[in-house]
Design an enzyme around this catalytic site. Sequence first.
Site, short mmCIF file in Angstrom:
data_model
loop_
_atom_site.label_atom_id
_atom_site.label_comp_id
_atom_site.label_asym_id
_atom_site.label_seq_id
_atom_site.Cartn_x
_atom_site.Cartn_y
_atom_site.Cartn_z
N LYS A 32 0.84 -1.21 0.00
CA LYS A 32 0.00 0.00 0.00
C LYS A 32 0.86 1.26 0.00
CE LYS A 32 -2.89 0.55 3.60
NZ LYS A 32 -2.60 1.84 4.28
N ASP A 329 1.77 -1.32 11.84
CA ASP A 329 0.44 -1.78 11.43
C ASP A 329 0.16 -3.22 11.85
OD1 ASP A 329 -0.16 0.65 10.25
OD2 ASP A 329 0.66 0.08 8.30
N ARG A 360 -6.36 2.03 17.75
CA ARG A 360 -6.06 0.59 17.64
C ARG A 360 -5.57 -0.03 18.95
NH1 ARG A 360 -3.12 0.11 11.84
NH2 ARG A 360 -5.04 0.06 10.64
C1 S3P Z 1 2.47 4.59 6.14
C2 S3P Z 1 3.03 4.87 7.35
C3 S3P Z 1 2.47 4.41 8.64
C4 S3P Z 1 1.48 3.28 8.47
C5 S3P Z 1 0.54 3.50 7.32
C6 S3P Z 1 1.30 3.70 6.02
C7 S3P Z 1 3.09 5.15 4.92
O1 S3P Z 1 1.85 5.51 9.26
O2 S3P Z 1 0.73 3.10 9.65
O3 S3P Z 1 -0.32 2.39 7.18
O4 S3P Z 1 2.78 4.68 3.81
O5 S3P Z 1 3.91 6.07 5.05
P1 S3P Z 1 2.73 6.54 10.13
O6 S3P Z 1 3.86 6.91 9.29
O7 S3P Z 1 1.86 7.72 10.44
O8 S3P Z 1 3.10 5.77 11.36
#
Ligand code: S3P
Length: 454
Positions: A32, A329, A360
């Site tokens: 993602k 996550d 969470r």
């Molecule tokens: C992500 C960073 C994470 C993660 C999110 C995707 C990203 O969040 O929880 O699902 O793609 O940079 P944070 O950077 O706010 O911890």
Amino acid sequence: MHSTTIRPLLAARPTAPLTTAPGAALRVPGDKSISHRALMFGAMAVGETVITGLLEGEDVLRTAAAMRQLGAEVTQDGALWRVAGRGVGGLIEPSDVLDMGNSGTAARLLAGIVASHPFFTVMTGDASLRSRPMRRVTVPLAECGARFTSREGGRLPLAIEGAADPLPLDCTTSVPSAQVKSALLLCGLNARGITRVVEREATRDHSENMLRHFGADVTVEAEGHGRIITLRGQPELRAADVVVPGDPSSAAFPIVAALLVPGSRVVIEGVGLNILRTGLFTTLREMGAALTVLNARVAGGEPVGDIVAEYTELRACDVPPERAPSMIDEYPVLAVACASARGVSRMRGLKELRVKESDRLSATAALLKVNGVRVEIEGDDLLVWGDGGQPAGGGQVLTHMDHRLAMSALVMGLSSATPVAVDDTSFIDTSFPGFIGLVNGLIGNGGGDALRAA
Ligand code: S3P
């Protein structure tokens, strides 16, 4: 886009193990984080970027729609996605509100992009996203000259007047967050001069890797547990093809399910193994998990491998706080694994879990509690008691519009004595379309549908 139909499900212990047939390894959807970034960088590059393995989940489709609204051409061509970019600084004012759905990554990274473009943007999202903190990006981004107006508490909807002559940023992120770091770097792309971002703890570095891949001048220096990243502004980004690896955060669910259901053995091919993402795998191995990587290789600039996960009797874990960014996550599904492990597990320093798609930390504790597992939150630590046997199950789990809670609750059902009911699994489509069918498909002959309509 997300349907308003609620999808309750029941998850029961399968009567057969989870297995992948020899030569028929599983693939999980594309990463993602990398998928969002591929669309965004493609839109700001000159030429056509071809993306293979893009996650076609709702979160990423929101980013694709937003990049179109900002003037890029984004098209799906069978299994490939093509992005005809507009060059750095070439995006245009969107004529309508950008709706980022459930996606914090899309909202925060886009805030960074539009902050350094001289036009007006309004951004909103679903009820979950509208409750999430945005000041962590808007406060540092304002230093470039952009102006942000939001609801109380800095929450969406957000109106952004981008800077006409953006200044480069020089700041330290206020929280360990790759979203915040990436927003600041993306803003720096269209600012003159050197943008410098310091993070006290290293977070996923897909933005830095992809910036380089598209031809930007980026340097990364280690400092303690953290990093200092510098970016020379206004580079000419050149279109570059992107191969998206399987998402380790999605692979986590079938992996933990296989570790918990007796007799299981699954092989998952082409999973991203960037070390800033693999804290869960390290932790599971510390718990004694039979987890091995085959065919470790580099594909599309990221390390990938095939993961073999086999049923194991797990022991409890003690996860240090500094590991949190590399598995942020994965705590809900790790907590489910801890409920079947022997001993008291402690996951430390989980403050950031409170501001994800849901709170969470509380929601994971509630998920376990309602299924008869002893659990406590001590400060920012989560403690889970397991006796090595199956948790009771039988609970009704509330998922609060959170895809990862929904998948974790389903894994809980697969490993519990009594079926677990889940209030709504529709949000799973944001990151893992096809999850239910994929898990049911892993359950061998005669196993029946372990995940089924409630
Ligand atoms: C992500 C960073 C994470 C993660 C999110 C995707 C990203 O969040 O929880 O699902 O793609 O940079 P944070 O950077 O706010 O911890």
